[in-house]
Structure formats: structure tokens, C-alpha cells
Write a protein that holds these residues in place. Sequence first.
Motif, PDB file in Angstrom:
ATOM      1  N   ASN A 228       2.247 -12.896 -12.757  1.00 10.96           N
ATOM      2  CA  ASN A 228       1.694 -11.569 -13.044  1.00 10.96           C
ATOM      3  C   ASN A 228       0.690 -11.147 -11.990  1.00 10.96           C
ATOM      4  O   ASN A 228       0.613  -9.962 -11.631  1.00 10.96           O
ATOM      5  CB  ASN A 228       1.026 -11.574 -14.416  1.00 10.96           C
ATOM      6  N   LEU A 229      -0.088 -12.107 -11.491  1.00  8.44           N
ATOM      7  CA  LEU A 229      -1.070 -11.799 -10.442  1.00  8.44           C
ATOM      8  C   LEU A 229      -0.382 -11.298  -9.183  1.00  8.44           C
ATOM      9  O   LEU A 229      -0.797 -10.298  -8.588  1.00  8.44           O
ATOM     10  CB  LEU A 229      -1.907 -13.045 -10.140  1.00  8.44           C
ATOM     11  N   ILE A 230       0.675 -11.990  -8.774  1.00  5.25           N
ATOM     12  CA  ILE A 230       1.406 -11.567  -7.570  1.00  5.25           C
ATOM     13  C   ILE A 230       2.042 -10.199  -7.788  1.00  5.25           C
ATOM     14  O   ILE A 230       1.975  -9.321  -6.914  1.00  5.25           O
ATOM     15  CB  ILE A 230       2.476 -12.616  -7.218  1.00  5.25           C
ATOM     16  N   GLU A 231       2.664 -10.006  -8.950  1.00  5.67           N
ATOM     17  CA  GLU A 231       3.297  -8.719  -9.242  1.00  5.67           C
ATOM     18  C   GLU A 231       2.283  -7.581  -9.207  1.00  5.67           C
ATOM     19  O   GLU A 231       2.545  -6.510  -8.654  1.00  5.67           O
ATOM     20  CB  GLU A 231       3.950  -8.776 -10.622  1.00  5.67           C
ATOM     21  N   ARG A 232       1.110  -7.825  -9.781  1.00  2.21           N
ATOM     22  CA  ARG A 232       0.087  -6.777  -9.828  1.00  2.21           C
ATOM     23  C   ARG A 232      -0.411  -6.416  -8.430  1.00  2.21           C
ATOM     24  O   ARG A 232      -0.654  -5.238  -8.150  1.00  2.21           O
ATOM     25  CB  ARG A 232      -1.077  -7.251 -10.707  1.00  2.21           C
ATOM     26  N   GLN A 233      -0.541  -7.402  -7.553  1.00  2.95           N
ATOM     27  CA  GLN A 233      -1.024  -7.108  -6.205  1.00  2.95           C
ATOM     28  C   GLN A 233      -0.039  -6.226  -5.434  1.00  2.95           C
ATOM     29  O   GLN A 233      -0.445  -5.359  -4.662  1.00  2.95           O
ATOM     30  CB  GLN A 233      -1.267  -8.412  -5.427  1.00  2.95           C
ATOM     31  N   PHE A 234       1.250  -6.446  -5.648  1.00  2.85           N
ATOM     32  CA  PHE A 234       2.254  -5.678  -4.903  1.00  2.85           C
ATOM     33  C   PHE A 234       2.541  -4.319  -5.539  1.00  2.85           C
ATOM     34  O   PHE A 234       2.715  -3.323  -4.815  1.00  2.85           O
ATOM     35  CB  PHE A 234       3.560  -6.478  -4.797  1.00  2.85           C
ATOM     36  N   LEU A 235       2.583  -4.249  -6.859  1.00  4.21           N
ATOM     37  CA  LEU A 235       3.046  -3.033  -7.525  1.00  4.21           C
ATOM     38  C   LEU A 235       1.929  -2.131  -8.025  1.00  4.21           C
ATOM     39  O   LEU A 235       2.111  -0.911  -8.087  1.00  4.21           O
ATOM     40  CB  LEU A 235       3.958  -3.402  -8.707  1.00  4.21           C
ATOM     41  N   LEU A 236       0.783  -2.703  -8.398  1.00  2.00           N
ATOM     42  CA  LEU A 236      -0.294  -1.902  -8.965  1.00  2.00           C
ATOM     43  C   LEU A 236      -1.470  -1.732  -8.014  1.00  2.00           C
ATOM     44  O   LEU A 236      -1.890  -0.611  -7.726  1.00  2.00           O
ATOM     45  CB  LEU A 236      -0.774  -2.538 -10.282  1.00  2.00           C
ATOM     46  N   ASN A 241      -1.650  -7.892   1.242  1.00  2.00           N
ATOM     47  CA  ASN A 241      -2.191  -9.040   1.975  1.00  2.00           C
ATOM     48  C   ASN A 241      -2.571 -10.173   1.023  1.00  2.00           C
ATOM     49  O   ASN A 241      -2.192 -11.329   1.232  1.00  2.00           O
ATOM     50  CB  ASN A 241      -3.409  -8.620   2.795  1.00  2.00           C
ATOM     51  N   PHE A 242      -3.312  -9.835  -0.025  1.00  2.00           N
ATOM     52  CA  PHE A 242      -3.711 -10.858  -0.988  1.00  2.00           C
ATOM     53  C   PHE A 242      -2.497 -11.357  -1.777  1.00  2.00           C
ATOM     54  O   PHE A 242      -2.372 -12.555  -2.041  1.00  2.00           O
ATOM     55  CB  PHE A 242      -4.773 -10.300  -1.941  1.00  2.00           C
ATOM     56  N   GLY A 243      -1.605 -10.451  -2.155  1.00  7.01           N
ATOM     57  CA  GLY A 243      -0.398 -10.863  -2.865  1.00  7.01           C
ATOM     58  C   GLY A 243       0.448 -11.812  -2.034  1.00  7.01           C
ATOM     59  O   GLY A 243       1.007 -12.786  -2.553  1.00  7.01           O
ATOM     60  N   SER A 244       0.517 -11.571  -0.739  1.00  3.59           N
ATOM     61  CA  SER A 244       1.273 -12.457   0.150  1.00  3.59           C
ATOM     62  C   SER A 244       0.598 -13.816   0.251  1.00  3.59           C
ATOM     63  O   SER A 244       1.274 -14.857   0.281  1.00  3.59           O
ATOM     64  CB  SER A 244       1.396 -11.825   1.532  1.00  3.59           C
ATOM     65  N   ALA A 245      -0.733 -13.820   0.310  1.00  2.00           N
ATOM     66  CA  ALA A 245      -1.455 -15.092   0.389  1.00  2.00           C
ATOM     67  C   ALA A 245      -1.220 -15.933  -0.860  1.00  2.00           C
ATOM     68  O   ALA A 245      -0.987 -17.148  -0.773  1.00  2.00           O
ATOM     69  CB  ALA A 245      -2.954 -14.835   0.580  1.00  2.00           C
TER      70      ALA A 245
END
Length: 274
Positions: A228-236, A241-245
Motif C-alpha cells: 500500500n505504501l508503494i502504491e500510494r507513492q506512485f498513484l496518490l 522517487n521515494f516509491g522507487s526507493a
Amino acid sequence: MKKRWISYPYLLWMIIFIIVPLILVLCFSIFISTDNGLQFSLNNYKRFMEPLYLKVLWRSVVLAGISTIICLILGYPVAMILASKQMSKKSFLLFLCILPMWMNFLLRTYAWMTLLEKNGFINKILSFFGIGPFQLLYNNAAVILGMVYNFIPFMILPIYSVMKKIDPSVIEAAEDLGANQITVFKKIIFPLSLPGVFSGISMVFMPAVTTFVIPRLLGGGQFMLIGNLIERQFLLSGDWNFGSAVSIVMMIIILISMAIISKYDKEHEGGQLW
């Protein structure tokens, strides 16, 4: 050697859809855009080391680990039953194990929402006997239930595929030498099935630790897992950059897990009994 060209389409596919995206994700994680252009930075990885995100990672690993253990406890006996049945019955039981996988992953999860909701089928049955209603949704137990239901076939099938290759004469020889069923299981069946067990653990734990649909639907957004954290960084949030990390960190953790499982798998390769 002359037919090496047959692999070229697959290599091209890997380069376009696997290697290039991984390089892009890595670049997004270590380069940030500034007024002076792209600048190398590890701040996104440092940010992930904050207690808030480490807590999310720990919760994801714990829930995935519990789900994997439950899948192993439930799936191993099923694999033994499948491996010991006659062909006609075995085919039907195997069909029942594979059947849920033919349905869309999202629909299977939505079905559990219908069953577990406050006015759902389970609570209606309990209320008929004067019990409940209970809050079965939006908690850790619901998330674990969803993971176990969706991923248990990936535990059963590898163990079954290994068990069905065990030579029956080995078991018969142990029984002729006076070994009871418990000894046969401890000394013969379980050691020979370990490659399937390790494969099943990896095939369940890895998707469970990164899933985001199950905690979002069955957890109701009450808590966040790493997926959910990764999804939120990319979509919301739009913080690619943080989602990729975070994605790279999870990839490293998964690779380490695969290496550990592969190491133990090789130690038991070839059917070591002791």
C-alpha cells in the motif's frame, strides 16, 4: 548452439519489460530533480529508515510470515492426500485446489468482503444461533485470511509435485524394516518433500509481503502494508522517487529471501534422508 536464435524473442522481451523498467526504478530512487538538473542522492533510502516506514515493513513481514506458516500447516496435509490418492480421485481433488485460481484475484477478495461484513453470510448464520454479530472485517485476521485463501494453492502445488515423485518402494522398504508411519514420515516423506516446501514458502511469502489489494479491501485502510505504501507513492502522492526507493528495498529483501531458501533447497536436493 545453432538454435540459439530461438531464445532471442524471449531475451528481447526480458530487456524491454524487465531490465529497462528495473533500471528506470533504480534511477528514480537515486536521482532527484533539482534546478541544476538531476542530482545523485540517497535521501529516499534514508527516509525509508524512519521508524514509521520501518514499522510498516515489519508489519508486512509479520503478516506475510504468519500467512505463510498457516498455508504450510494447511497445505502440507492436502499435498500428502493428493499424492496418495488414486489417479481418478487425485485429478478431481487437484482440480478443486486449482479451481479458485481461475477466478479473478480481485473478485475472490471481494467475495470474502461479502462473507465477512457485518450483515454478511457468516454473521447471519451466527445470528441465527443467537451469536454475534462480530466485526470480522478490517483487522489483521481478515487480511491473513485473505492471504491464506488466495495464496494457499501456491503452497500445495509445489509440495504435491515433489511428493508424487517419491518412489513408493522407498516407503515400502522402510515399512518392511519395521518403521511405523510416524518414523516413515520423519525419516522419508518429510526430508524428500523439503524442496517442495521451500518452493512453496517462497511462492507464498513473496506475493504476500508485497500485496496491496488484500489489505486495502479486507483491512479497510485501517493500517498500511508495504504494498500500500508503494502504491500510494506512485498513484496518490506522486512521489515516484521515494516509491522507487521502497520498491528497490523490497526487491533486495525478496532476493535475500530467495537466496536463503535456495541455499537450504540445494542442501536437500537429491533426496537426502538424514
